[in-house]
Enzyme design. Structure first.
Site, PDB file in Angstrom:
ATOM      1  N   ASP A  29      21.010  30.688  44.410  1.00 14.61           N
ATOM      2  CA  ASP A  29      21.768  30.706  45.665  1.00 14.61           C
ATOM      3  C   ASP A  29      21.917  32.151  46.156  1.00 14.61           C
ATOM      4  O   ASP A  29      22.624  32.944  45.538  1.00 14.61           O
ATOM      5  CB  ASP A  29      23.146  30.088  45.415  1.00 14.61           C
ATOM      6  CG  ASP A  29      23.859  29.682  46.688  1.00 14.61           C
ATOM      7  OD1 ASP A  29      23.442  30.112  47.768  1.00 14.61           O
ATOM      8  OD2 ASP A  29      24.844  28.933  46.591  1.00 14.61           O
ATOM      9  N   ASP A  30      21.231  32.489  47.230  1.00 10.37           N
ATOM     10  CA  ASP A  30      21.303  33.832  47.831  1.00 10.37           C
ATOM     11  C   ASP A  30      20.591  34.904  47.003  1.00 10.37           C
ATOM     12  O   ASP A  30      20.939  36.090  47.077  1.00 10.37           O
ATOM     13  CB  ASP A  30      22.747  34.279  48.076  1.00 10.37           C
ATOM     14  CG  ASP A  30      23.464  33.446  49.126  1.00 10.37           C
ATOM     15  OD1 ASP A  30      22.831  32.551  49.709  1.00 10.37           O
ATOM     16  OD2 ASP A  30      24.658  33.692  49.361  1.00 10.37           O
ATOM     17  N   CYS A  67      21.810  27.992  53.093  1.00 10.12           N
ATOM     18  CA  CYS A  67      21.693  27.203  51.864  1.00 10.12           C
ATOM     19  C   CYS A  67      21.566  25.700  52.045  1.00 10.12           C
ATOM     20  O   CYS A  67      20.578  25.101  51.617  1.00 10.12           O
ATOM     21  CB  CYS A  67      22.830  27.546  50.917  1.00 10.12           C
ATOM     22  SG  CYS A  67      24.444  27.675  51.691  1.00 10.12           S
ATOM     23  N   ARG A  71      18.422  23.134  51.043  1.00 10.50           N
ATOM     24  CA  ARG A  71      18.543  22.098  50.021  1.00 10.50           C
ATOM     25  C   ARG A  71      18.211  20.724  50.590  1.00 10.50           C
ATOM     26  O   ARG A  71      17.636  19.874  49.898  1.00 10.50           O
ATOM     27  CB  ARG A  71      19.943  22.153  49.413  1.00 10.50           C
ATOM     28  CG  ARG A  71      20.140  23.429  48.588  1.00 10.50           C
ATOM     29  CD  ARG A  71      21.603  23.822  48.392  1.00 10.50           C
ATOM     30  NE  ARG A  71      21.685  25.209  47.974  1.00 10.50           N
ATOM     31  CZ  ARG A  71      21.708  25.621  46.707  1.00 10.50           C
ATOM     32  NH1 ARG A  71      21.682  24.743  45.722  1.00 10.50           N
ATOM     33  NH2 ARG A  71      21.768  26.910  46.413  1.00 10.50           N
ATOM     34  N   LYS A 146      24.642  22.931  42.321  1.00  7.92           N
ATOM     35  CA  LYS A 146      25.144  22.876  43.697  1.00  7.92           C
ATOM     36  C   LYS A 146      24.465  21.774  44.503  1.00  7.92           C
ATOM     37  O   LYS A 146      23.248  21.714  44.590  1.00  7.92           O
ATOM     38  CB  LYS A 146      24.926  24.236  44.370  1.00  7.92           C
ATOM     39  CG  LYS A 146      25.413  24.294  45.817  1.00  7.92           C
ATOM     40  CD  LYS A 146      25.299  25.696  46.369  1.00  7.92           C
ATOM     41  CE  LYS A 146      25.601  25.758  47.861  1.00  7.92           C
ATOM     42  NZ  LYS A 146      25.559  27.120  48.399  1.00  7.92           N
ATOM     43  N   HIS A 148      26.077  20.487  48.012  1.00 12.90           N
ATOM     44  CA  HIS A 148      26.301  20.987  49.371  1.00 12.90           C
ATOM     45  C   HIS A 148      25.666  20.092  50.432  1.00 12.90           C
ATOM     46  O   HIS A 148      25.282  20.556  51.506  1.00 12.90           O
ATOM     47  CB  HIS A 148      25.769  22.428  49.498  1.00 12.90           C
ATOM     48  CG  HIS A 148      26.396  23.189  50.637  1.00 12.90           C
ATOM     49  ND1 HIS A 148      25.918  24.400  51.087  1.00 12.90           N
ATOM     50  CD2 HIS A 148      27.457  22.902  51.435  1.00 12.90           C
ATOM     51  CE1 HIS A 148      26.639  24.830  52.091  1.00 12.90           C
ATOM     52  NE2 HIS A 148      27.590  23.939  52.323  1.00 12.90           N
ATOM     53  N   HIS A 251      25.568  33.645  44.585  1.00 10.24           N
ATOM     54  CA  HIS A 251      26.403  33.620  45.793  1.00 10.24           C
ATOM     55  C   HIS A 251      27.759  34.274  45.501  1.00 10.24           C
ATOM     56  O   HIS A 251      28.304  34.136  44.411  1.00 10.24           O
ATOM     57  CB  HIS A 251      26.624  32.159  46.203  1.00 10.24           C
ATOM     58  CG  HIS A 251      27.179  31.963  47.577  1.00 10.24           C
ATOM     59  ND1 HIS A 251      28.449  32.379  47.944  1.00 10.24           N
ATOM     60  CD2 HIS A 251      26.645  31.389  48.682  1.00 10.24           C
ATOM     61  CE1 HIS A 251      28.669  32.050  49.205  1.00 10.24           C
ATOM     62  NE2 HIS A 251      27.595  31.442  49.683  1.00 10.24           N
ATOM     63  N   ASP A 358      17.285  29.795  47.810  1.00 11.84           N
ATOM     64  CA  ASP A 358      17.478  28.911  48.958  1.00 11.84           C
ATOM     65  C   ASP A 358      17.437  29.648  50.292  1.00 11.84           C
ATOM     66  O   ASP A 358      17.377  29.015  51.349  1.00 11.84           O
ATOM     67  CB  ASP A 358      18.785  28.121  48.823  1.00 11.84           C
ATOM     68  CG  ASP A 358      20.022  29.010  48.752  1.00 11.84           C
ATOM     69  OD1 ASP A 358      19.877  30.245  48.699  1.00 11.84           O
ATOM     70  OD2 ASP A 358      21.140  28.468  48.748  1.00 11.84           O
ATOM     71  N   ASN A 359      17.480  30.964  50.271  1.00  9.87           N
ATOM     72  CA  ASN A 359      17.371  31.773  51.491  1.00  9.87           C
ATOM     73  C   ASN A 359      17.290  33.226  51.048  1.00  9.87           C
ATOM     74  O   ASN A 359      17.298  33.526  49.854  1.00  9.87           O
ATOM     75  CB  ASN A 359      18.556  31.554  52.441  1.00  9.87           C
ATOM     76  CG  ASN A 359      19.917  31.520  51.776  1.00  9.87           C
ATOM     77  OD1 ASN A 359      20.591  30.501  51.792  1.00  9.87           O
ATOM     78  ND2 ASN A 359      20.325  32.630  51.163  1.00  9.87           N
ATOM     79  N   LYS A 416      19.844  36.859  54.782  1.00 10.63           N
ATOM     80  CA  LYS A 416      20.316  35.488  54.973  1.00 10.63           C
ATOM     81  C   LYS A 416      20.950  35.265  56.346  1.00 10.63           C
ATOM     82  O   LYS A 416      21.615  36.140  56.886  1.00 10.63           O
ATOM     83  CB  LYS A 416      21.349  35.162  53.886  1.00 10.63           C
ATOM     84  CG  LYS A 416      22.033  33.807  54.038  1.00 10.63           C
ATOM     85  CD  LYS A 416      23.101  33.626  52.984  1.00 10.63           C
ATOM     86  CE  LYS A 416      23.894  32.341  53.201  1.00 10.63           C
ATOM     87  NZ  LYS A 416      24.932  32.142  52.165  1.00 10.63           N
TER      88      LYS A 416
END
Length: 629
Positions: A29-30, A67, A71, A146, A148, A251, A358-359, A416
């Site tokens: 994540d990130d 994110c 996903r 995660k 989300h 993140h 994810d980004n 991001k």
């Protein structure tokens, strides 16, 4: 074709092997492009490096700019505007959650998106989820990490194909589950309501209490290991598995166990610009970018330069980066224990394992956001210990800002939430199961363009499963579902095609009024002020991967042609543009689509987790005047 028939049919001409492959999909994540050691970074990632040395690294792999949209694309193979995550629900819910477009107070209003198809804020019924198809085809399906993609029980992973799941439901939270606010009557600042509570579900139920001691990455690694052990020990060994391991790290809030953070003491003392230069140099040495690449200049006017910082500010900034590095190393350690178990049980050779972010790296300077200033800063000062020695622990709350982020996204532009390469180009590595001889030399690098939407069709073809709606006219469990927009990588991996996509393939992106379209080597980008000129720009990515030299004035015909591609992308995916220059397809009044009522479940309110049904709301449905422009 029925769902059961679809599950047993093969995709194209590919026949499933005698024993179908397993799948392990890992998401960070990130994470920035060059954070991993095998992508040019200094962070210790031996387990991911080992996977890369036995597979392929992709340098032109893309996600969405944020994110939950990414996903949604991973799990459906189609565009996030179709799947229900056209924007992050947190950003649609309140316009001021978005970065200012000009100055410190002007935001694109998200009112036009609220209530529109594709902006539900959860994985909608237009799509069939990959784990649903895998389960129906006889795979054991499991996830830990995660989600989300929905906060309420009818949106849990268990309702979209996962037989076993331990899921982090919201966008982010304290990685240690630290919640001092619950012990007093102080009001939680708006920005923090959805950013500190570690709300989880296990299968069909909300988790009342997290296992102790808790740290997110360790918790998800342990849960996945438990599921895999149960599968191996209790299931038919011929039954393959589909495992999804999406971490919430790295993140913010930046937090990591001390034993990992200590590995980086003093490593970043020269600052983010020096780190950027070191990583670029190593990326060139490793063949991850061209020797003569021109990196985009750092864009960070809202924060101080390294030279302007005081000694204390530099020390805290470096410590934030040390903590970030510790988070990444902890991810790697948990990947290692899962992969090691697969190797011990002789499952690894027949398992497709991939890892991605994810980004792009998170570069927001939240301290400069009006929504953060004032009450939130006071709140952090009251309940958190952000002293130098305590940074990274559960009772600290920090982020690292745009300069460190751009050390990770270089040579690309920005980070991001932006549709520039820095926001959407992500690291991707994959180790393939036996039988894919065309992948070339192990440890190689591929420059082919591909996206997260390509994963679902690739996995389905490897497993010998047909999507129920290949032409967009099929159904799943009695409801119509859309086709996948992604393309299987299998022909490319087997050496049957030069790339994953044809050269004239068109890919669009949009998040929060930022937009882009790519076709071949060319890309147009729309970035609002102050980070961009708030008009379409044109770049040749082959010659200018840093998106520095705008060709819009030199090649107006190509620009015009690609803007038409954007219009087509909007029509195909249902994008509701926020910036008028992107096409004002409809209007909505704030009175029709009010702010801060668009979350289905206000889980941060006192008592909400004890009696969740009392804190759920039926989302308002408004009639609205739609004006074609």
């Amino acid at each position: 074709m029925s769902a059961s028939q679809a599950s047993s049919a093969t995709a194209g001409d590919a026949a499933p092997p005698a024993k179908r492959p397993n799948f392990l999909i890992i998401v960070a994540d990130d994470l920035g492009f060059s954070d991993l050691s095998c992508f040019g970074g200094e962070i210790r990632t031996p387990n991911l490096d080992k996977l890369a040395s036995n597979g392929l690294r992709f340098t032109d792999f893309h996600a969405a700019a944020a994110c939950s949209p990414s996903r949604a694309m991973i799990l459906t193979g189609t565009d996030h505007h179709i799947a229900g995550l056209g924007n992050l629900i947190e950003w649609t819910n309140r316009s001021d959650q978005n970065a200012p477009s000009e100055g410190e107070s002007k935001h694109w209003s998200t009112a036009p998106q609220r209530g529109m198809p594709g902006y539900e804020g959860y994985l909608n019924e237009k799509v069939v989820a990959l784990p649903e198809l895998m389960r129906d085809a006889g795979y054991a399906t499991m996830m830990a990490g995660k989600w989300h993609l929905g906060l309420t029980p009818e949106r849990f992973p268990s309702q979209r194909g996962f037989e076993q799941s331990f899921a982090h439901l919201p966008a982010c939270s304290n990685h240690y589950g630290y919640e001092p606010q619950l012990q007093n009557q102080d009001q939680i600042p708006g920005f923090m309501t959805m950013s500190f509570i570690a709300l989880h579900s296990e299968d069909d139920e909300y988790v009342k209490e997290l296992p102790q001691p808790w740290y997110s990455s360790n918790g998800y690694g342990d849960a996945m290991l438990t599921y895999l052990r149960e599968h191996v020990e209790n299931q038919d060994q011929e039954k393959p598995f589909f495992a999804y391991l999406p971490f919430t790290a790295p993140h913010w809030p930046l937090q990591a166990p001390d034993e990992f953070v200590e590995h980086y003491k003093g490593v970043y003392d020269e600052g983010p610009d020096a780190l950027r230069e070191k990583r670029l140099r190593r990326m060139k040495e490793m063949g991850l970018c061209d020797e003569d690449v021109e990196p985009h200049p750092v864009v960070a006017d809202e924060v101080k330069t390294w030279a302007e910082m005081s000694v204390e500010e530099k020390a805290k900034s470096c410590k934030a980066m040390e903590v970030f590095a510790g988070m990444v190393e902890c991810i790697d350690a948990n990947v290692g224990k899962v992969v090691d178990y697969l190797e011990e049980t002789c499952e690894l050779e027949n398992t497709f394992v991939c890892f991605m972010s994810d980004n792009g790296a998170e570069g927001a300077a939240y301290e400069a956001y009006p929504i953060v200033q004032g009450s939130m800063i006071q709140h952090l000062q009251k309940y958190y210990d952000n002293s130098l020695e305590n940074l990274g622990r559960g009772n600290s709350f920090i982020w690292y800002g745009p300069r460190w982020a751009q050390a990770a996204t270089a040579p690309s532009r920005l980070y991001k939430a932006f549709t520039t390469e820095g926001g959407v180009r992500v690291p991707f590595l994959a180790k393939f199961p036996d039988g894919y001889e065309g992948t070339g030399e192990k440890g190689g690098i591929s420059n082919t363009f591909s996206t997260v939407m390509d994963l679902a069709p690739t996995i389905l073809e490897m497993a010998g499963i047909q999507h129920p709606s290949p032409d967009g006219k099929g159904t799943y469990q009695g409801r119509p579902v859309v086709s996948m927009r992604g393309r299987s990588m299998v022909p490319f991996l087997r050496g049957e095609e030069k790339g994953v996509h044809p050269e004239d393939f068109i890919q669009g992106w949009e998040t929060c009024g930022r937009a882009a379209v790519r076709c071949g080597d060319y890309k147009i980008v729309f970035i609002p002020k102050p980070k961009g000129p708030e008009k379409w720009q044109l770049y040749n990515l082959k010659k200018d991967p840093g998106e520095i030299h705008d060709l819009a004035d030199q090649d107006p015909e190509r620009l015009k042609k690609m803007i038409k591609m954007w219009d087509q992308y909007v029509l195909e995916t249902g994008v509701v543009p926020l910036a008028p220059a992107l096409g004002q397809w409809m209007e909505a009044m704030e009175a029709q689509m009010p702010e801060d009522v668009w979350m289905e479940y206000e889980y941060w309110k006192d008592g909400a987790r004890d009696e969740p049904e009392k804190f759920r709301r039926e989302l308002p449905r408004f009639t609205r005047e739609v004006k074609a422009m």
